[in-house]
Design an enzyme around this catalytic site. Structure first.
Site, short mmCIF file in Angstrom:
data_model
loop_
_atom_site.label_atom_id
_atom_site.label_comp_id
_atom_site.label_asym_id
_atom_site.label_seq_id
_atom_site.Cartn_x
_atom_site.Cartn_y
_atom_site.Cartn_z
N HIS A 24 -11.29 28.98 46.08
CA HIS A 24 -10.85 29.00 47.48
C HIS A 24 -9.35 28.74 47.59
CE1 HIS A 24 -11.39 28.31 51.87
NE2 HIS A 24 -10.36 27.51 51.69
N GLU A 25 -8.90 27.67 46.96
CA GLU A 25 -7.48 27.31 47.06
C GLU A 25 -6.59 28.30 46.33
OE1 GLU A 25 -6.61 25.22 49.18
OE2 GLU A 25 -8.63 24.40 49.54
N HIS A 28 -5.62 31.07 48.63
CA HIS A 28 -4.46 30.72 49.44
C HIS A 28 -3.18 30.82 48.62
CE1 HIS A 28 -6.92 29.43 52.75
NE2 HIS A 28 -7.39 28.35 52.14
#
Length: 376
Positions: A24-25, A28
């Site tokens: 997920h990170e 980003h």
């Protein structure tokens, strides 16, 4: 009772949540990098740093002691939830141009959206790999057997009937029927049925059955009372496997959204909500069944993580996207005071939710029953 060793709960939980948080990170981070934004920190976990290092781009990579999430802090961010630093405009021009708040709204939206999207892509990749390894279910959406006394029998369904649609949604394979019915709490559903050359509609109210699995976990699901015929699995190539992964991901998102609506409307009790403790418990139980089951469970959690982060709640990615939508329409950001109060509300809502799910989770592992026995 479960015979799962205690250590397996911790290991399996970290094996599931750690990679999903990283994925997920990293979504980003990598899109931010493509957009020319400098990342000051990339953290897996919260709280005190256990260890870390700084790469050649100046990003500090951290592993922290509380493994319940993570964050990427970009240049110009005040904190881990990407609230802009009040002094970001005072940065030197060269640094300011690589800060997050200085980017046009479409770039900021892409960077924020990348986290949940990467979770979905990760799940699709896992599900596609399973389809290629084990084949794709092609069991037709045809009734193989009708259980006497169940709603399907009462409504007049017969063996050999093909269920074309449920609630207006096409049923391609038998698994689609189970997905459409199981978590809808026994609400009446409209079926489009094909029998020979005839097509007709039926309204059926599923039964709710209670089940207890091998680990003692109790659950409820809705059933029509039909069984499939012979199971059919066919090998698939990469393109078809990806399509299968997309279909399964969309189905799980639809199911999760339906359950969320049930919580909001009160049709489903908040006692059914679960959080990190229940995920850890389930991770250990699933891991005891084999690595394949644990990987499939990770795909399911990844989809839910992506979906939840898209909810329009301040502090979540969806909350940021909501503000960016406002900015895109009004051609200016929302007032700082409004954003500040929204984030305070979001923080309070998330803390409240965490308290509720933790209370439920502790009940699911028998903590409250044990305390009651001690007091009694």
């Amino acid at each position: 009772m479960s015979n799962v060793p205690l250590w397996l709960y911790f290991v399996a939980f970290l094996a599931v949540l750690g990679p999903l948080v990283f994925v997920h990170e990293y979504g980003h981070y990598i899109v931010g990098r493509w957009c020319g934004v400098k990342a000051d920190a990339f953290s897996i976990g919260f709280g005190r740093k256990i260890f870390g290092w700084t790469d050649k781009r100046g990003t500090e990579w951290r592993i922290c002691w509380l493994p319940l999430g993570g964050y990427v802090q970009f240049a110009g961010d005040r904190d881990a939830v990407s609230q802009p630093d009040a002094n970001w405009q005072a940065m030197p021009a060269a640094e300011r141009s690589h800060s997050f708040p200085a980017q046009p709204v479409w770039k900021r939206a892409l960077i924020v959206l990348a986290g949940p999207v990467t979770n979905f892509l990760f799940a699709i990749a896992i599900l596609a790999a399973f389809a290629m390894a084990y084949g794709q279910s092609q069991t037709p959406a045809v009734v193989g057997q009708v259980d006497p006394g169940r709603p399907a029998a009462t409504a007049g369904l017969q063996a050999g009937d093909r269920i074309l649609e449920i609630g207006g949604r096409s049923m391609r394979v038998f698994d689609d029927i189970q997905m459409a019915i199981a978590f809808d709490l026994g609400q009446p559903v409209n079926l489009l049925v094909e029998r020979g050359n005839e097509r007709f509609g039926l309204t059926v109210t599923p039964d709710i059955i209670k089940e207890t699995d091998r680990f003692g976990n109790k659950s409820e699901r809705a059933i029509l009372g039909i069984r499939s015929g012979k199971l059919v699995y066919t090998p698939v190539g990469p393109i078809a496997a990806i399509g299968h992964g997309v279909d399964q991901t969309v189905g799980i998102v639809r199911m999760t959204a339906s359950v969320l609506v049930q919580f909001v409307t009160g049709d489903r009790s908040i006692k059914d909500m679960s959080g990190p403790v229940k995920i850890a418990k389930t991770s250990g139980e699933v891991a005891s069944l084999g690595i394949e089951q644990l990987i499939f469970f990770a795909a399911f959690i990844s989809i839910n993580l992506g979906f939840i982060n898209l909810l329009p709640l301040p502090m979540l990615d969806g909350g940021h996207l909501l503000f960016y939508g406002y900015e895109a329409v009004r051609r200016r950001p929302a007032p700082p005071q409004a954003q500040e109060w929204a984030f305070r509300f979001g923080f309070a809502a998330i803390v409240t939710l965490m308290l509720v799910v933790t209370f439920n989770d502790l009940g699911s592992i028998g903590v409250w029953d044990g305390i009651a026995r001690l007091i009694g």
